[in-house]
Design a protein around this motif. Structure first.
Motif, PDB file in Angstrom:
ATOM      1  N   THR A  49      41.236  34.694  27.818  1.00 53.97           N
ATOM      2  CA  THR A  49      39.936  34.057  27.611  1.00 53.97           C
ATOM      3  C   THR A  49      39.748  32.921  28.607  1.00 53.97           C
ATOM      4  O   THR A  49      40.700  32.329  29.102  1.00 53.97           O
ATOM      5  CB  THR A  49      39.817  33.511  26.181  1.00 53.97           C
ATOM      6  N   VAL A  51      37.399  29.285  29.794  1.00 55.98           N
ATOM      7  CA  VAL A  51      36.664  28.156  29.240  1.00 55.98           C
ATOM      8  C   VAL A  51      36.097  27.320  30.377  1.00 55.98           C
ATOM      9  O   VAL A  51      36.731  27.148  31.421  1.00 55.98           O
ATOM     10  CB  VAL A  51      37.569  27.298  28.323  1.00 55.98           C
ATOM     11  N   PHE A 106      44.321  29.237  28.096  1.00 54.90           N
ATOM     12  CA  PHE A 106      43.222  29.995  28.690  1.00 54.90           C
ATOM     13  C   PHE A 106      43.653  30.551  30.052  1.00 54.90           C
ATOM     14  O   PHE A 106      44.442  29.931  30.768  1.00 54.90           O
ATOM     15  CB  PHE A 106      41.995  29.108  28.865  1.00 54.90           C
ATOM     16  N   VAL A 109      40.324  27.731  33.500  1.00 53.37           N
ATOM     17  CA  VAL A 109      39.675  26.501  33.032  1.00 53.37           C
ATOM     18  C   VAL A 109      38.953  25.900  34.230  1.00 53.37           C
ATOM     19  O   VAL A 109      39.564  25.631  35.261  1.00 53.37           O
ATOM     20  CB  VAL A 109      40.691  25.490  32.475  1.00 53.37           C
ATOM     21  N   TYR A 120      34.228  30.408  26.459  1.00 48.57           N
ATOM     22  CA  TYR A 120      34.061  29.193  25.668  1.00 48.57           C
ATOM     23  C   TYR A 120      33.512  28.067  26.541  1.00 48.57           C
ATOM     24  O   TYR A 120      33.694  28.060  27.759  1.00 48.57           O
ATOM     25  CB  TYR A 120      35.399  28.756  25.049  1.00 48.57           C
ATOM     26  N   MET A 148      34.165  22.568  21.122  1.00 50.57           N
ATOM     27  CA  MET A 148      34.205  23.819  21.874  1.00 50.57           C
ATOM     28  C   MET A 148      33.378  24.861  21.138  1.00 50.57           C
ATOM     29  O   MET A 148      33.505  25.013  19.923  1.00 50.57           O
ATOM     30  CB  MET A 148      35.648  24.324  22.047  1.00 50.57           C
ATOM     31  N   LYS A 150      31.789  29.002  21.201  1.00 52.61           N
ATOM     32  CA  LYS A 150      31.886  30.341  21.763  1.00 52.61           C
ATOM     33  C   LYS A 150      30.523  30.661  22.376  1.00 52.61           C
ATOM     34  O   LYS A 150      29.505  30.653  21.688  1.00 52.61           O
ATOM     35  CB  LYS A 150      32.248  31.347  20.678  1.00 52.61           C
ATOM     36  N   ALA A 198      41.867  29.505  21.624  1.00 56.33           N
ATOM     37  CA  ALA A 198      40.791  30.468  21.866  1.00 56.33           C
ATOM     38  C   ALA A 198      41.057  31.719  21.043  1.00 56.33           C
ATOM     39  O   ALA A 198      41.703  32.653  21.499  1.00 56.33           O
ATOM     40  CB  ALA A 198      40.712  30.820  23.351  1.00 56.33           C
TER      41      ALA A 198
END
Length: 210
Positions: A49, A51, A106, A109, A120, A148, A150, A198
């Motif tokens: 994931t 962010v 993550f 980032v 995110y 944070m 989604k 996440a």
């Protein structure tokens, strides 16, 4: 003629002295916060994931560039010749990016650029960064909040607000800024402990609790 020459010398000396005093009084000192570098990020693992971090906001008085002190709870003062070389909001944003990147939670980032190309989004606010001169002694206070979401649903999956106070043993601006750095380090560590996770099911779990 001699009298006129003497007066001219006196006038020139006075102007030179005043210019020297003005130069000393008007010299602006610039500062930045200093936090230890985060550890190297772990080797690529199972994180998939991404962010983005939106630049942190702050009250208007913290964005004027001058270092802030508060002689009372109701009064805000600014050091005339002591200013931030780097916007504290940008500094906090970069620190959050570096520490989330080092956590390995993550796969990516980065700074938020307005594009919805991350899973995110973290946004936050630098609530306080100031010298406190009341209630005995000299202290500094740092307060930071963040959340944070989604991006595809807008659901808040994590939020936190922290405040830290540090004691200044020597009352001069360099000592105040040094303690601000230590206190900021503790605040960011507390803000991100544990590191926001996440989890795809996080928004569903939050909805079920509501």
């Amino acid at each position: 003629m001699k009298r006129n020459l003497t007066m001219a010398v006196i006038a020139f000396s006075f102007v030179a002295i005043m210019a020297g005093c003005a130069g000393k009084m008007g010299r602006t000192n610039y500062y930045t916060l200093n936090l230890p570098a985060p550890p190297d990020p772990p080797a690529a693992g199972s994180a998939h994931t991404t962010v983005s971090i939106r630049e942190f906001r702050a009250p208007a008085y913290l964005k004027q560039g001058a270092i802030v002190y508060k002689p009372s709870p109701e009064q805000i003062g600014f050091y005339a010749y002591h200013r931030w070389a780097i916007d504290p909001c940008a500094f906090v944003t970069d620190s959050i990016i570096a520490r989330l990147g080092a956590a390995g939670t993550f796969s990516s980032v980065k700074h938020y650029d307005g594009q919805p190309d991350a899973d995110y989004l973290v946004s936050g606010r630098l609530e306080r960064l100031e010298e406190i001169d009341y209630e005995g002694g000299v202290k500094v206070e740092v307060a930071v909040s963040a959340q944070m979401i989604k991006l595809d649903t807008g659901a808040i999956v994590w939020s936190r607000s922290v405040s830290e106070v540090g004691v200044v043993n020597q009352h001069d601006v360099p000592a105040v800024v040094s303690e601000m750095s230590h206190t900021m380090e503790r605040a960011i560590e507390k803000l991100l402990t544990p590191v926001p996770a996440a989890l795809p099911a996080a928004s569903t779990a939050a909805s079920n609790r509501n």
